[in-house]
Design an enzyme around this catalytic site. Structure first.
Site, short mmCIF file in Angstrom:
data_model
loop_
_atom_site.label_atom_id
_atom_site.label_comp_id
_atom_site.label_asym_id
_atom_site.label_seq_id
_atom_site.Cartn_x
_atom_site.Cartn_y
_atom_site.Cartn_z
N ASP A 1 0.83 -1.20 0.00
CA ASP A 1 0.00 0.00 0.00
C ASP A 1 0.86 1.25 0.00
O ASP A 1 1.53 1.55 0.99
CB ASP A 1 -0.91 -0.01 1.23
CG ASP A 1 -2.04 -1.01 1.08
OD1 ASP A 1 -2.74 -0.96 0.05
OD2 ASP A 1 -2.21 -1.85 1.98
N ASP B 1 -10.32 -5.24 -0.85
CA ASP B 1 -9.29 -4.72 0.04
C ASP B 1 -9.92 -3.82 1.10
O ASP B 1 -10.53 -2.81 0.77
CB ASP B 1 -8.30 -3.92 -0.83
CG ASP B 1 -7.13 -3.34 -0.06
OD1 ASP B 1 -6.95 -3.66 1.12
OD2 ASP B 1 -6.37 -2.57 -0.69
#
Ligand code: DX5
Ligand code: ZN
Length: 220
Positions: free
Chosen positions: A35, A175
């Site tokens: 991320d 996600d």
């Protein structure tokens, strides 16, 4: 269906990153999710190509890079060179999403597109045929450990249906707030790639047990 479990290193202990990646690999994780946040598109700041390059040196698993940054086109080459196997960009940050997805492919990476919980599926419809992966955010991006937003389940089904209609075999990834309780909801809606940060790295009985609990949801 090929189901993929992708631990997100956002929740890892960065002082032990190499060991934690090895633990994921031996526990049967399929991809590693990275991320990237810039403090502009999302409030948090995380990591850049240097860490992707470091991950690449310690794991054989594909590195699934999720760019939560403004003007992501400026950094595609750096992430590809660092070892990303796939790069996913937010449609909200890409006025030229068609070109950006083609750029990702030209760098030899899988091209992913994603959208925030508040962004309608119609925003990505014109470029669905170009995507190797469509990521549905099931929290507002920026932080790990947030609660799953059930209103995103319908979006997964809607996207899978549209992909089927154009004959695309693209992955549908989810996600945010994915646990052994929420994963089955997304799987039933049509998702096949499951990102999990807290449910792997903060799992009370450890990384291997966390991955096992998720895997059990996808073995029939
Ligand atoms: C959210 C990130 C996620 C995050 C998920 O901004 O894109 O990948 O790490 O974390 P959990 O699984 O804890 O919700
Ligand atoms: Zn992510």
């Amino acid at each position: 269906m090929n189901y993929i479990i992708a631990p997100s290193i956002l929740s890892a202990d960065f002082t032990q990153l190499g060991a934690q990646l090895s633990a994921c690999e031996s526990a049967g994780a399929d991809w590693i999710h990275v991320d990237v946040m810039d403090g502009h598109f999302v409030p948090n700041i995380t990591i850049g190509p240097m860490i992707v390059e470091a991950c690449k040196r310690v794991t054989k698993l594909p590195l699934d890079v999720h760019l939560m940054i403004e003007k992501p086109e400026r950094y595609l080459e750096a992430f590809a060179k660092a070892g990303a196997s796939g790069i996913t960009v937010h449609v909200e940050t890409c006025p030229h999403i068609h070109r950006t997805l083609e750029q990702i492919k030209s760098l030899g990476c899988q091209a992913g597109v994603t959208l925030n919980p508040g962004t309608p599926v119609s925003m990505i419809e014109p470029i669905l045929h170009l995507a190797d992966l469509v990521l549905v955010l099931s929290v507002n991006p920026g932080f790990g450990g947030q609660a799953f937003l059930p209103e995103t389940i319908g979006k997964v089904g809607e996207i899978r249906k549209k992909l089927d209609a154009i004959g695309s075999k693209a992955s549908v990834e989810v996600d945010g707030g994915i646990t052994a309780n929420t994963l089955p909801l997304m799987k039933n809606a049509g998702a096949n790639v499951f990102v999990a940060g807290s449910a792997v790295f903060k799992y009370p009985r450890g990384i291997a047990e966390g991955i096992k609990a998720l895997r059990e949801c996808v073995v029939s």
